[in-house]
Design a protein around this motif. Structure first.
Motif, short mmCIF file in Angstrom:
data_model
loop_
_atom_site.label_atom_id
_atom_site.label_comp_id
_atom_site.label_asym_id
_atom_site.label_seq_id
_atom_site.Cartn_x
_atom_site.Cartn_y
_atom_site.Cartn_z
N LEU A 4 0.86 -1.19 0.00
CA LEU A 4 0.00 0.00 0.00
C LEU A 4 0.89 1.23 0.00
CD1 LEU A 4 -2.69 -0.91 2.69
CD2 LEU A 4 -2.98 -0.89 0.22
N GLU A 6 0.63 5.47 0.14
CA GLU A 6 -0.18 6.68 0.29
C GLU A 6 0.46 7.83 -0.47
OE1 GLU A 6 -0.13 4.60 4.42
OE2 GLU A 6 1.28 5.10 2.82
N CYS A 22 -4.64 6.00 -1.52
CA CYS A 22 -3.97 4.78 -1.04
C CYS A 22 -4.07 3.76 -2.18
CB CYS A 22 -4.67 4.28 0.21
SG CYS A 22 -4.12 2.66 0.79
N TRP A 36 -8.20 4.31 7.13
CA TRP A 36 -7.24 5.41 7.25
C TRP A 36 -7.04 5.69 8.74
CZ3 TRP A 36 -4.24 7.61 3.65
CH2 TRP A 36 -4.60 7.46 2.30
N TYR A 95 -1.99 7.09 7.59
CA TYR A 95 -1.66 5.77 7.08
C TYR A 95 -2.92 5.07 6.58
CZ TYR A 95 2.43 6.40 10.13
OH TYR A 95 3.57 6.89 10.75
N CYS A 96 -2.74 4.24 5.56
CA CYS A 96 -3.84 3.37 5.17
C CYS A 96 -3.44 1.93 5.44
CB CYS A 96 -4.24 3.57 3.71
SG CYS A 96 -3.01 3.09 2.50
N GLY A 121 0.51 0.90 4.97
CA GLY A 121 1.35 1.81 4.20
C GLY A 121 2.38 2.54 5.05
#
Length: 130
Positions: A4, A6, A22, A36, A95-96, A121
């Motif tokens: 992943l 971002e 993402c 998220w 962050y995802c 991510g």
């Protein structure tokens, strides 16, 4: 191996908007809960928003309801977080993360640790100045 990534972070003034993306590679968003999260310096990580890729259900933290919108583009294998009316307290690293078979509500409220997800991510910095 899946990944992943971002993008879309930056510095904006209070009241302005920003959209984070993402992008998933190495896997597709089939039956995943994608969330998220954000973490400000010296503070705990918080869940912000989450979406189910299987039925489109979403869940938002109270602090962002009405200002943030999470969406998914299946063709681009990308989840977006549209942020409007940004406030200085929204400043954080965003962050995802993705969990196979996950639930959006539990994602935001309960699951905030990296080990609880299949993919996580590296983050995007968002700074909102007053």
């Amino acid at each position: 191996e899946g990944l992943l990534v971002e993008s879309g972070g930056g510095t904006v003034q209070a009241g302005e908007s920003l959209t984070l993306a993402c992008v998933a590679s190495g896997f597709t968003f089939d039956d995943y809960a994608i969330g998220w999260f954000r973490q400000a310096p010296g503070k705990e990580r918080d869940g912000v928003a989450s979406i189910s890729s299987s039925d489109g259900n979403t869940y938002y933290a109270d602090s962002v309801k009405g200002r943030f919108t999470i969406s998914i583009d299946y063709n681009k294998n990308t989840v977006y977080l549209q942020m409007s009316n940004l406030k200085p307290e929204d400043t954080a690293v965003y962050y995802c993360a993705a969990l196979l078979g996950g639930d959006p509500k539990r994602t935001v409220l309960e699951r905030k640790q990296t080990y609880q997800y299949d993919y996580w991510g590296r983050g995007a910095h968002v700074t909102v100045s007053s």
